[in-house]
Design a protein around this motif. Sequence first.
Motif, PDB file in Angstrom:
ATOM      1  N   TRP A  49       2.938   4.621   3.403  1.00  0.00           N
ATOM      2  CA  TRP A  49       2.891   3.321   2.645  1.00  0.00           C
ATOM      3  C   TRP A  49       2.433   3.331   1.240  1.00  0.00           C
ATOM      4  O   TRP A  49       2.421   2.578   0.618  1.00  0.00           O
ATOM      5  CB  TRP A  49       1.908   2.329   3.348  1.00  0.00           C
ATOM      6  CG  TRP A  49       0.490   2.879   3.207  1.00  0.00           C
ATOM      7  CD1 TRP A  49      -0.154   4.012   3.655  1.00  0.00           C
ATOM      8  CD2 TRP A  49      -0.418   2.010   2.395  1.00  0.00           C
ATOM      9  NE1 TRP A  49      -1.281   4.040   3.095  1.00  0.00           N
ATOM     10  CE2 TRP A  49      -1.808   2.771   2.202  1.00  0.00           C
ATOM     11  CE3 TRP A  49      -0.534   1.096   1.507  1.00  0.00           C
ATOM     12  CZ2 TRP A  49      -2.854   2.483   1.477  1.00  0.00           C
ATOM     13  CZ3 TRP A  49      -1.738   0.560   0.781  1.00  0.00           C
ATOM     14  CH2 TRP A  49      -2.839   1.225   1.086  1.00  0.00           C
ATOM     15  N   HIS A  55       2.587  -0.369   0.037  1.00  0.00           N
ATOM     16  CA  HIS A  55       3.418  -1.541   0.245  1.00  0.00           C
ATOM     17  C   HIS A  55       2.877  -2.357   1.562  1.00  0.00           C
ATOM     18  O   HIS A  55       2.196  -1.689   2.382  1.00  0.00           O
ATOM     19  CB  HIS A  55       4.640  -0.874   0.945  1.00  0.00           C
ATOM     20  CG  HIS A  55       5.601   0.081  -0.156  1.00  0.00           C
ATOM     21  ND1 HIS A  55       6.257  -0.545  -1.159  1.00  0.00           N
ATOM     22  CD2 HIS A  55       5.656   1.280  -0.182  1.00  0.00           C
ATOM     23  CE1 HIS A  55       6.869   0.431  -1.638  1.00  0.00           C
ATOM     24  NE2 HIS A  55       6.551   1.609  -1.394  1.00  0.00           N
ATOM     25  N   CYS A  64       2.608  -3.803   4.951  1.00  0.00           N
ATOM     26  CA  CYS A  64       3.362  -3.429   6.042  1.00  0.00           C
ATOM     27  C   CYS A  64       2.695  -4.561   7.511  1.00  0.00           C
ATOM     28  O   CYS A  64       1.485  -4.766   7.178  1.00  0.00           O
ATOM     29  CB  CYS A  64       3.017  -1.950   6.483  1.00  0.00           C
ATOM     30  SG  CYS A  64       3.725  -0.647   5.334  1.00  0.00           S
ATOM     31  N   LYS A  71       5.458  -1.548   9.901  1.00  0.00           N
ATOM     32  CA  LYS A  71       6.638  -1.492   9.482  1.00  0.00           C
ATOM     33  C   LYS A  71       6.703  -2.085   8.206  1.00  0.00           C
ATOM     34  O   LYS A  71       6.266  -3.257   8.001  1.00  0.00           O
ATOM     35  CB  LYS A  71       7.306  -2.327  10.496  1.00  0.00           C
ATOM     36  CG  LYS A  71       8.187  -1.516  11.550  1.00  0.00           C
ATOM     37  CD  LYS A  71       9.252  -2.512  12.310  1.00  0.00           C
ATOM     38  CE  LYS A  71       9.817  -1.490  13.373  1.00  0.00           C
ATOM     39  NZ  LYS A  71      10.792  -2.512  14.405  1.00  0.00           N
ATOM     40  N   THR A  72       7.432  -1.569   7.224  1.00  0.00           N
ATOM     41  CA  THR A  72       7.881  -2.265   5.831  1.00  0.00           C
ATOM     42  C   THR A  72       8.717  -3.664   6.095  1.00  0.00           C
ATOM     43  O   THR A  72       9.187  -3.802   7.355  1.00  0.00           O
ATOM     44  CB  THR A  72       8.577  -1.455   5.051  1.00  0.00           C
ATOM     45  OG1 THR A  72       9.902  -1.202   5.515  1.00  0.00           O
ATOM     46  CG2 THR A  72       7.718   0.029   4.723  1.00  0.00           C
ATOM     47  N   ILE A 126       0.419   4.223   7.690  1.00  0.00           N
ATOM     48  CA  ILE A 126      -0.524   3.667   7.015  1.00  0.00           C
ATOM     49  C   ILE A 126      -1.894   4.047   7.135  1.00  0.00           C
ATOM     50  O   ILE A 126      -2.290   4.790   8.035  1.00  0.00           O
ATOM     51  CB  ILE A 126      -0.572   2.020   7.195  1.00  0.00           C
ATOM     52  CG1 ILE A 126      -0.936   1.870   8.947  1.00  0.00           C
ATOM     53  CG2 ILE A 126       0.859   1.773   7.031  1.00  0.00           C
ATOM     54  CD1 ILE A 126      -1.180   0.486   9.137  1.00  0.00           C
TER      55      ILE A 126
END
Length: 317
Positions: free
Chosen positions: A78, A91, A93, A206-207, A215
């Motif tokens: 991430w 990111h 997530c 999960k993105t 992460i």
Amino acid sequence: MSNTITTTDFNFPNQKSVYRGKVREVYNIKDELLVMVATDRLSAFDVVLPKGIPYKGQILNQIATRFMELTQDIVPNWLIATPDPNVAVGHLCEPFKVEMVIRGYLSGHAAREYALGKREICGVKMAEGLKENDKFPEPIITPTTKADNGEHDADISRSAILLKGIVTEEDYIILEKFTRDLFQRGTEIAASRGLILVDTKYEFGKTKEGMIVLIDEIHTPDSSRYFYAKGYQERQDKDEEQKQLSKEFVRRWLIENGFQGLEGQQIPDMTDEYIQTVSERYIELYENILGEKFVKADISNIDERIEKNVMAYLSKK
């Protein structure tokens, strides 16, 4: 002790929410980025202890981000940037509601369960005749539920995870593969530093695009247990304790002082002298795990430093 950061109250541009974990505080920026601040809080037995440990947040953040870089060729993660020694930006997530624990040796929680006569953990059978800190024939995956703050993580089997629909079978197969691949890489890196990676945990999410990524933290002394390789077998043969690099030494101190996070138990007083020794142990962990000298950040005003660095980073986004 002064000059630690144990809680934050930032208000960044486009901030939508804040999640406060046991050690990290995560700021949601516009449902796109997460700004993760590693505090100096110390957690043991799923309880946050009352005093901060100087430099602990910096140590955890810098070990985790370095290992993200060292493993990104085998597992996507991430992480985007580290604008401050205590901060990682990545990111947004959706986390999986399980923590993937993998164990190469009978240590810690698994050893405590084994000592109670249990020969199965998270649906995985353990052989008879093992003693604490013996190596398993091959690493075993022993997941836990990801509890809310104040709750205890609980062991859970692969079959229960799938039966309860916590993770789909398709995704779980990927989580297992990533867990084994990361542990193998971590084992190789540890060996190059004269260490044994005993056990660790990974968290995945999960993105927005549906990609499964690593992460949170990886291979830190809070999420992992290390032994010194030199003399390991000799100590096992003599039934001696292993030389550890992990926060297990804090857990042992708490147990010796009558605390295991159980109802009605009082957290023992942590003197400034003891806090200082814990800080020094974390610095020792850093230098051994990464194989380089720890450079202390300016802690004269940590909040101000973090806010300035994060604001400067976000202004460029």
